[in-house]
Design an enzyme around this catalytic site. Structure first.
Site: not given
Length: 414
Positions: A260, A317, A379
């Site tokens: 991320s 995602d 995610h």
């Protein structure tokens, strides 16, 4: 550190031997639906029997741009990807996310026991440096420690176990970076416009100054500092230079891994370190679920540096599809010939991002074990590692492999 046995997920061929259809009066019964899945999957479900990691580590870290290793996914590369994913899991485990804790946003464990206490056992690595990221956003005093600007975001570790060094084929330095966790980090994520990258810019092939641009919030978290806390950039430059000088006389790799926000910071750090440290670094990035981070010029500079980047992307995602918007521009030569005004507009626009590096594309929809398709689940780092563990090739769906495994288990009991 012991990874789950990949062979149990899918053997060297996805077509698992099954009981043949019984013959009746010289005729074979029509294949069942499951058998048709097997037959349809046979051609695309090969996984490679890998040579020892010590002989192929450069390939697995991008020396040949991962050619022929991603689809089907080479088992040795799969193990490497999962191994680095475990280092990111450790960063999440170490981070104190309890808002009521007096040690909120710091590392919960001492450096000498950090990896083991975070669940990474027997890795052969030792943590040498804690890393902090600082936001340039100043929060009101009444927000207390929730609005603190600096927070622990990861660590640097070096492989020191001789047996592991022999298995890896070199001494490895890993930089592991977690994703967004604090209020100021979330606020920085909202600063999504591109801004000029203040370091590493060079002249392009025509001798003109390029216009490398990166996401404003990511750049802020990488370069900002306070009087008490050096910037992430300063900490990484000093520590990596120290380790490179210490181990300069032996095979050495620097691997930056993140999830991320950590994936974006990993790419920015790779760009910076490759520019700042004047050594022949074998530097690569293995990132998971990373948002877009820079424009076309930034990508071209990374390519000229020889920085190798492998992005693990889940098609489901949403985070990998933001910020800004994307214009496909890999055919740079063709665009140069067009000479259209749109080319310059795209290059200079503060919202036009470029895809960077090479991509291993996965999909949550290919797994029957995922019970949810919401944004958070798609995610999550655990989802990514689950998908990597189960992926064989784009023509061998995970659902077919699971059906085959179940059929094999049933057959073995009969």
């Amino acid at each position: 550190m012991v990874n789950p046995p990949l062979e149990s997920l899918c053997p060297s061929r996805c077509a698992i031997p099954m009981k043949t259809a019984p013959r009746t009066c010289g005729y074979t019964l029509a294949p069942t639906k499951l058998e048709r899945v097997v037959n349809d999957s046979k051609e695309g479900c090969h996984t490679r029997s890998s040579s020892p990691l010590s002989k192929r580590w450069k390939e697995y870290h991008g020396s040949k741009d991962w050619e022929g290793l991603l689809d089907p996914l080479d088992n040795g590369l799969r193990n490497e990807i999962v191994r680095y994913g475990r280092f990111i899991e450790a960063a999440y485990q170490c981070f104190d996310s309890d808002l009521s804790s007096p040690s909120y946003a710091t590392c919960r464990y001492a450096r000498n026991s950090m990896l083991e206490r975070a669940g990474v056992y027997g890795s052969g690595y030792r943590v040498t440096k804690n890393l902090h990221a600082t936001s340039s956003i100043k929060m009101p005093g009444w927000t207390g420690h929730i609005g603190m600007r600096s927070s622990w975001i990861g660590y640097v570790a070096v492989c020191e176990d001789e047996n592991e060094i022999s298995r890896l084929g070199r001494r490895d330095i890993v930089i592991s970076l977690r994703g967004t966790a604090t209020c100021t980090e979330w606020l920085e994520n909202l600063r999504a416009a591109l801004t000029t990258c203040p370091f590493g810019n060079a002249n392009d092939e025509k001798g003109q100054t390029d216009n490398s641009m990166v996401e404003t919030g990511v750049l802020s978290l990488y370069t900002s500092s306070t009087s008490e806390c050096p910037s992430l950039q300063q900490s990484l430059r000093r520590e990596i230079l120290r380790l490179v000088q210490k181990y300069n006389n032996e095979p050495l790799s620097v691997t930056i891994t993140g999830h991320s926000l950590g994936a974006s910071l990993a790419i920015l750090a790779a760009y910076d370190l490759k520019t700042a440290i004047k050594h022949d670094l074998h530097l690569s990035v293995i990132s998971f679920g990373g948002p877009r981070v820079g424009n076309r010029s930034f990508r071209q500079n990374l390519e000229r540096q020889g920085t190798k980047i492998l992005r693990i992307v889940n098609s489901d995602d949403l985070i990998t599809k933001v910020p800004g918007f994307f214009v496909e521009d890999h055919n740079d030569v063709a665009q140069e010939k067009k000479g259209h005004w749109l080319q310059k507009h795209v290059r200079d626009n503060q919202w036009v991002y470029a895809n960077i590096g090479h991509e291993l594309r996965l999909s949550s929809r290919a797994s029957l074990k995922l019970n949810s398709m919401n944004v958070a689940t798609c995610h999550d780092l655990k989802t990514y590692l689950h998908l990597v563990n189960g992926f064989v090739s784009s023509t061998c769906p995970a659902s077919a492999r699971m059906m085959l495994e179940k059929a094999t288990t049933v057959a073995s009991t009969q």
